[in-house]
Design a protein around this motif. Structure first.
Motif, PDB file in Angstrom:
ATOM      1  N   GLU A 140      -0.348  29.695  -6.056  1.00 29.88           N
ATOM      2  CA  GLU A 140       1.002  28.853  -5.936  1.00 29.88           C
ATOM      3  C   GLU A 140       1.800  28.029  -6.563  1.00 29.88           C
ATOM      4  O   GLU A 140       2.827  28.167  -6.666  1.00 29.88           O
ATOM      5  N   TYR A 141       0.975  27.432  -7.483  1.00 25.07           N
ATOM      6  CA  TYR A 141       1.851  26.753  -8.561  1.00 25.07           C
ATOM      7  C   TYR A 141       2.819  27.901  -9.479  1.00 25.07           C
ATOM      8  O   TYR A 141       3.561  28.072  -9.216  1.00 25.07           O
ATOM      9  N   TRP A 146       4.299  19.410  -0.058  1.00 29.08           N
ATOM     10  CA  TRP A 146       5.079  18.761  -0.482  1.00 29.08           C
ATOM     11  C   TRP A 146       4.588  19.275  -2.516  1.00 29.08           C
ATOM     12  O   TRP A 146       5.375  18.982  -3.211  1.00 29.08           O
ATOM     13  N   ILE A 195       5.187  30.000  -7.760  1.00 34.66           N
ATOM     14  CA  ILE A 195       7.068  29.084  -7.744  1.00 34.66           C
ATOM     15  C   ILE A 195       7.558  28.443  -8.696  1.00 34.66           C
ATOM     16  O   ILE A 195       8.551  28.576  -9.246  1.00 34.66           O
ATOM     17  N   ASN A 196       6.561  27.982 -10.375  1.00 35.41           N
ATOM     18  CA  ASN A 196       7.076  27.425 -11.383  1.00 35.41           C
ATOM     19  C   ASN A 196       7.740  28.944 -12.350  1.00 35.41           C
ATOM     20  O   ASN A 196       9.098  28.976 -12.835  1.00 35.41           O
ATOM     21  N   PRO A 237       4.212  22.288  -5.138  1.00 33.26           N
ATOM     22  CA  PRO A 237       5.922  22.662  -5.079  1.00 33.26           C
ATOM     23  C   PRO A 237       7.057  21.676  -6.042  1.00 33.26           C
ATOM     24  O   PRO A 237       7.355  21.837  -6.863  1.00 33.26           O
TER      25      PRO A 237
END
Length: 321
Positions: A96-97, A182, A100-101, A185
């Protein structure tokens, strides 16, 4: 009876250097010089990367802690990983990180690089873009941690003010690092802010290799900026983008310091990324054998991803050739 003396002609004087040395000197062998320059880097790589990696691979097949000698257990550690729910959660959180990153960072960096190419090539602009990357990651994380603090952070103070001015907007204080939804993200965007400038400069360097006459020809044919970007810039930038993505994705999978100084893997296990989990197993639970096995799994995953990206994007071929 008379004798005539025959004079023997004197031997010509030997010129200095002739006969003792070859007329043409043997070309110098640069191999020794090259090895002398490469030696420090090779020594550092062997001591700080290769040897620890090989040692870690060995420990992954053992049960090992600081207090006892390594005990060979074969594939037992890897069998435990398959049934380790925390490991799979750590991989999910890390993925997930990374999404997004890398997603935000690549788009922002590409946009900045194209704007620099089109509008300005000032060294001052490049220096400003690179400034966040030159700050230690721990310091960046702590600064953003304080700025986003729920009670005293300047960002939440501003959000509260906006909420008071426009109550209908629903904007208010937000627990950026304290909320499970939160936290990841927020960490991903903090690191995006730090690395976007550096990534933009890498892409900007790639843009310099694209001949200007291609854009001029496209403009004569009536192509606008958007069409030129998708028909010329992106295709010709493919090898550079492949290299950039390999570097950034590999680095993102190894995120640790931002998590360690902000959330510590929390709340609960919402930000326990794989690198933090490896550190926790090794240095808080002293399970160095199991932590080494986790590291080997991560190494294999990163190697496969890198090869897949290079093959998918045909990094070894350029449309400029």
């Amino acid at each position: 009876m008379t004798t005539t003396s025959v004079r023997t002609p004197a031997a010509p004087a030997r010129q200095p250097g002739v006969g003792t040395h070859k007329l043409h000197k043997k070309p110098k062998n640069d191999l020794r010089v090259a090895l002398a320059f490469v030696a420090p880097a090779t020594f550092g790589f062997a001591v700080f990367y290769l040897w620890p990696a090989l040692r870690g691979i060995y420990f992954s097949f053992t049960e090992y802690s600081i207090m006892t000698a390594p005990t060979w257990v074969g594939l037992e550690n890897f069998r435990k990983i398959v049934d380790d729910a925390t490991f799979w959660n750590a991989m999910k959180v890390t993925l997930e990180y990374v999404v997004i990153n890398i997603g935000v960072q690549t788009v922002v960096a590409l946009g900045i690089a194209v704007l620099m190419q089109r509008l300005t090539r000032s060294l001052w602009v490049r220096g400003i873009l690179l400034t966040p990357y030159l700050v230690a990651n721990v310091i960046v994380a702590l600064v953003w941690f304080w700025m986003l603090d729920y009670n005293i952070g300047i960002v939440n103070t501003f959000l509260e003010w906006v909420g008071n001015v426009a109550p209908w907007s629903g904007i208010g204080r937000t627990p950026f690092f304290g909320d499970e939804a939160w936290a990841i993200p927020t960490i991903a965007l903090v690191n995006t802010w730090r690395h976007a400038g550096y990534t933009a400069l890498l892409i900007f360097a790639g843009l310099q290799t694209i001949p200007a006459h291609l854009y001029e020809a496209a403009a004569i044919d009536g192509a606008g900026e958007v069409r030129s970007f998708f028909k010329i810039t992106l295709p010709l930038l493919r090898p550079v983008m492949a290299m950039v993505l390999v570097i950034t994705i590999t680095g993102s999978f190894q995120v640790f310091d931002t998590v360690a100084v902000t959330t510590g893997g929390g709340p609960v296990i919402a930000t326990k990324v794989i690198q933090f989990y490896i550190w926790e197993e090794a240095f808080t639970k002293a399970r160095f054998g199991y932590a080494s096995a986790l590291s080997v799994v991560l190494l294999v995953i990163l190697a496969v991803l890198a090869l897949f990206q290079l093959k998918l994007m045909r990094a070894d071929k350029s449309d400029l050739a």
